[in-house]
Scaffold this motif. Structure first.
Motif, mmCIF file in Angstrom:
data_model
loop_
_atom_site.group_PDB
_atom_site.id
_atom_site.type_symbol
_atom_site.label_atom_id
_atom_site.label_comp_id
_atom_site.label_asym_id
_atom_site.label_seq_id
_atom_site.Cartn_x
_atom_site.Cartn_y
_atom_site.Cartn_z
ATOM 1 N N LYS A 48 49.047 30.177 32.384
ATOM 2 C CA LYS A 48 49.541 29.777 34.727
ATOM 3 C C LYS A 48 48.096 31.133 35.158
ATOM 4 N N ILE A 49 48.603 32.328 34.497
ATOM 5 C CA ILE A 49 47.636 33.589 34.494
ATOM 6 C C ILE A 49 45.978 33.833 34.577
ATOM 7 N N LYS A 50 46.316 33.428 33.056
ATOM 8 C CA LYS A 50 44.990 32.990 32.972
ATOM 9 C C LYS A 50 43.776 31.799 33.545
ATOM 10 N N GLU A 51 44.594 30.784 33.771
ATOM 11 C CA GLU A 51 44.480 29.968 35.122
ATOM 12 C C GLU A 51 43.923 29.995 36.246
ATOM 13 N N MET A 52 45.138 31.415 36.295
ATOM 14 C CA MET A 52 44.271 31.737 37.944
ATOM 15 C C MET A 52 43.310 32.638 37.785
ATOM 16 N N LEU A 53 43.147 33.693 36.859
ATOM 17 C CA LEU A 53 42.079 34.635 36.446
ATOM 18 C C LEU A 53 40.448 33.575 36.512
ATOM 19 N N GLU A 102 41.499 38.661 29.581
ATOM 20 C CA GLU A 102 42.287 38.940 28.752
ATOM 21 C C GLU A 102 42.852 39.618 29.112
ATOM 22 N N VAL A 103 42.655 41.096 29.171
ATOM 23 C CA VAL A 103 43.293 42.778 29.815
ATOM 24 C C VAL A 103 44.050 42.523 31.034
ATOM 25 N N THR A 104 43.122 41.715 31.702
ATOM 26 C CA THR A 104 43.552 41.133 32.953
ATOM 27 C C THR A 104 44.987 40.658 33.184
ATOM 28 N N SER A 105 45.219 39.748 32.165
ATOM 29 C CA SER A 105 47.021 38.564 32.085
ATOM 30 C C SER A 105 47.890 39.731 31.727
ATOM 31 N N LEU A 106 47.062 40.566 30.505
ATOM 32 C CA LEU A 106 48.536 41.362 30.371
ATOM 33 C C LEU A 106 49.283 41.980 30.567
ATOM 34 N N ALA A 107 48.097 42.301 31.788
ATOM 35 C CA ALA A 107 48.463 43.756 32.399
ATOM 36 C C ALA A 107 49.689 42.933 33.930
ATOM 37 N N LEU A 108 49.061 41.491 34.270
ATOM 38 C CA LEU A 108 49.564 40.550 35.566
ATOM 39 C C LEU A 108 51.201 40.294 35.180
ATOM 40 N N TYR A 109 50.446 40.016 33.409
ATOM 41 C CA TYR A 109 52.320 39.637 33.190
ATOM 42 C C TYR A 109 53.264 40.596 32.984
ATOM 43 N N LYS A 110 52.379 41.771 32.887
ATOM 44 C CA LYS A 110 53.882 42.801 32.327
ATOM 45 C C LYS A 110 54.118 42.879 33.812
ATOM 46 N N ILE A 111 53.274 42.393 34.790
ATOM 47 C CA ILE A 111 53.679 43.351 36.142
ATOM 48 C C ILE A 111 54.680 42.410 37.200
ATOM 49 N N ILE A 112 54.417 40.539 36.621
ATOM 50 C CA ILE A 112 54.408 39.281 37.708
ATOM 51 C C ILE A 112 56.682 39.548 36.306
ATOM 52 N N SER A 113 56.256 39.846 34.640
ATOM 53 C CA SER A 113 58.248 39.582 33.841
ATOM 54 C C SER A 113 58.545 40.592 35.188
ATOM 55 N N THR A 114 57.971 41.676 35.458
ATOM 56 C CA THR A 114 58.826 42.782 35.715
ATOM 57 C C THR A 114 59.524 42.335 37.536
ATOM 58 N N VAL A 115 59.273 41.601 38.454
ATOM 59 C CA VAL A 115 59.400 41.036 39.373
ATOM 60 C C VAL A 115 60.359 39.995 39.034
#
Length: 79
Positions: free
Chosen positions: A5-10, A60-73
Motif C-alpha cells: 500500500k505504501i508503494k501504491e501511494m508513492l 523502493e528506498v522511500t517505501s522502506l523508510a516510510l514503513y519503518k516510520i509507520i510501523s513505529t506509529v
C-alpha cells in the motif's frame, strides 16, 4: 499499513508529479510530511518538528523508510 500500500501511494505521487501533493504522517513524538519533487526527481520526507529533510531516489528506498516510520506509529498506538 503494508508495504504494498505504501508503494501504491508513492506510485500515485509519481503519476501526479505536476501537482503538489503532501502526505502527513504523525507519531506521538514526530510529524513528517512526504512529497515528490519533480525538479529534484526524488521523494522528500521532512520532519516537521526539526525541519530535517531526507531525499529518497526511488519508490523502493522511500517505501522502506516510510514503513519503518509507520510501523513505529502503529506500535505506539497498540501499546
Amino acid at each position: 499499513m503494508i508495504i504494498i500500500k505504501i508503494k501504491e501511494m508513492l506510485e500515485t505521487l509519481l503519476q501526479y508529479a505536476d501537482s503538489e501533493i503532501t502526505h502527513i504522517i504523525c507519531s506521538e513524538n514526530n510529524t513528517f510530511s512526504l512529497s515528490y519533487s519533480k525538479e529534484l526527481k526524488n521523494f522528500q520526507l521532512k520532519n516537521i518538528e526539526t525541519g530535517h529533510i531526507e531525499h529518497f531516489p526511488d519508490v523502493e528506498v522511500t517505501s522502506l523508510a516510510l514503513y519503518k516510520i509507520i510501523s513505529t506509529v502503529e506500535k505506539e498506538v497498540t501499546e
